[in-house]
Design a protein around this motif. Structure first.
Motif, short mmCIF file in Angstrom:
data_model
loop_
_atom_site.label_atom_id
_atom_site.label_comp_id
_atom_site.label_asym_id
_atom_site.label_seq_id
_atom_site.Cartn_x
_atom_site.Cartn_y
_atom_site.Cartn_z
N VAL A 129 0.80 -1.16 -0.12
CA VAL A 129 0.34 0.08 -0.05
C VAL A 129 0.73 0.92 0.27
O VAL A 129 1.80 1.38 0.35
CB VAL A 129 -1.20 0.03 1.28
CG1 VAL A 129 -1.46 1.41 0.67
CG2 VAL A 129 -2.01 -1.21 1.00
N LEU A 132 -3.13 6.79 0.18
CA LEU A 132 -4.68 6.66 0.00
C LEU A 132 -4.92 7.97 -0.24
O LEU A 132 -4.39 8.78 -0.10
CB LEU A 132 -4.89 6.35 2.11
CG LEU A 132 -4.82 5.66 2.31
CD1 LEU A 132 -5.15 5.92 3.81
CD2 LEU A 132 -5.49 4.18 2.07
N ALA A 139 -7.10 2.08 -1.61
CA ALA A 139 -5.71 1.79 -1.44
C ALA A 139 -5.01 2.10 -2.31
O ALA A 139 -5.32 0.86 -3.38
CB ALA A 139 -5.30 1.05 -0.45
N MET A 141 -2.39 0.21 -4.62
CA MET A 141 -1.08 -0.12 -4.40
C MET A 141 -0.47 -1.30 -5.23
O MET A 141 -1.09 -0.45 -6.75
CB MET A 141 -2.01 -1.64 -3.70
CG MET A 141 -2.45 -1.93 -2.58
SD MET A 141 -4.07 -2.75 -2.23
CE MET A 141 -5.74 -2.39 -2.88
N ALA A 173 -6.44 -1.54 -6.47
CA ALA A 173 -7.18 -1.00 -5.79
C ALA A 173 -8.31 -1.95 -5.69
O ALA A 173 -8.82 -2.52 -6.92
CB ALA A 173 -6.99 0.22 -6.27
N SER A 202 -9.81 3.94 7.54
CA SER A 202 -9.71 2.92 6.74
C SER A 202 -8.93 2.05 6.93
O SER A 202 -8.13 1.56 7.99
CB SER A 202 -8.57 3.77 5.32
OG SER A 202 -8.06 2.92 4.80
N MET A 204 -6.90 -0.28 5.59
CA MET A 204 -5.56 0.28 4.58
C MET A 204 -5.33 1.05 5.10
O MET A 204 -5.31 2.18 4.84
CB MET A 204 -5.40 -0.63 3.54
CG MET A 204 -5.70 -1.80 3.73
SD MET A 204 -6.21 -2.63 1.67
CE MET A 204 -7.52 -2.03 1.46
N GLN A 205 -3.67 0.44 5.58
CA GLN A 205 -3.23 2.43 6.16
C GLN A 205 -1.13 1.89 4.22
O GLN A 205 -0.75 0.76 4.70
CB GLN A 205 -2.48 2.43 6.94
CG GLN A 205 -3.52 2.40 7.92
CD GLN A 205 -3.85 3.90 8.18
OE1 GLN A 205 -3.79 5.05 7.31
NE2 GLN A 205 -5.61 3.67 8.22
N PRO A 206 -0.57 2.66 4.33
CA PRO A 206 0.22 3.11 4.19
C PRO A 206 1.55 1.92 4.30
O PRO A 206 1.47 2.65 5.54
CB PRO A 206 0.71 4.88 3.90
CG PRO A 206 -0.88 5.22 3.90
CD PRO A 206 -1.55 4.83 4.45
#
Length: 234
Positions: A129, A132, A139, A141, A173, A202, A204-206
């Motif tokens: 990831v 955002l 996300a 990706m 994504a 979210s 997912m996170q970076p």
């Protein structure tokens, strides 16, 4: 680490850490985020990481632009990735089917692969990831195998269903909410990607990693998926 700093707004600076997109960038990006949070402390409003850049939004009532630049340079001095800083790994179940992924067959034709091979190519790889954006919880990706990479649609759809999984160039994504979109859709996940009741909202996170797991229609429905067909440019 001396890096270019660009002005984005009166209270925002863009730190350009890299020139090219690479999965190896992320450990450095996460280290920079941690250092900047530490140095800016209460003067920091927001940090927005991307593939190669990091936007720093600071409190102009506490810092002037020159002071903000000095803090950035100080934070990035002797920067090194933290070997113990690992993001969360997510496994997203996906029902790959032309009824919810109208471009699945098109990608197979473009790549010279069978539909089954396209699904395997997409689902048998772990993605990073990077950022955002676009929509809450969306996300970005990468990187997908070059053989299934595809440009965005010439005409974006007015409505893409929540959970739709797509490809654009070498990015992949999953749409967290119903929205317009121009990515090549290949399937749909029943996973809840954006939730106001979740800390951070979210899923997912970076810095997180993601795998896609192919499931059949029955499992998709059992997990709460919406199988309303999406076709063409609707």
């Amino acid at each position: 680490m001396k890096v270019p700093i660009e002005v984005v707004a009166i209270d925002c600076l863009m730190v350009r850490l890299f020139e090219v997109i690479d999965q190896a960038n992320m450990p450095w990006m996460l280290a920079a985020v941690a250092r900047l949070r530490e140095h800016f402390a209460s003067t920091l409003i927001d940090l927005v990481p991307s593939y190669t850049t990091l936007m720093v939004h600071y409190d102009l009532t506490q810092l002037n632009p020159n002071q903000a630049r000095e803090l950035i340079h100080a934070a990035l001095t002797d920067l090194a990735p933290d070997p113990h800083a690992n993001g969360t790994h997510h496994v997203l179940p996906v029902w790959y089917d032309p009824s919810v992924g109208p471009e699945l067959s098109l990608l197979a034709k473009r790549s010279g692969l069978s539909v089954r091979e396209v699904i395997a190519c997409h689902s048998q790889r772990e993605y990073q990831v990077f950022a955002l954006g676009f929509a809450p919880g969306f996300a970005f990706m990468g990187l997908v195998e070059e053989i299934i990479a595809a440009p965005r649609l010439n005409t974006p759809r007015k409505r893409v269903a929540a959970g739709s999984v797509g490809i654009a160039e070498r990015q992949t994504a999953a749409y967290p909410v119903v929205s317009p979109g121009g990515w090549n859709l290949i399937g749909r996940t029943p996973s809840l990607l954006f939730d106001r009741q979740r800390e951070g909202y979210s899923l997912m996170q970076p810095g997180d990693s993601v795998s896609f797991a192919s499931i059949d229609h029955a499992e998709f429905i059992r997990l709460g998926g919406d199988d309303t067909p999406l076709t063409g440019q609707a």
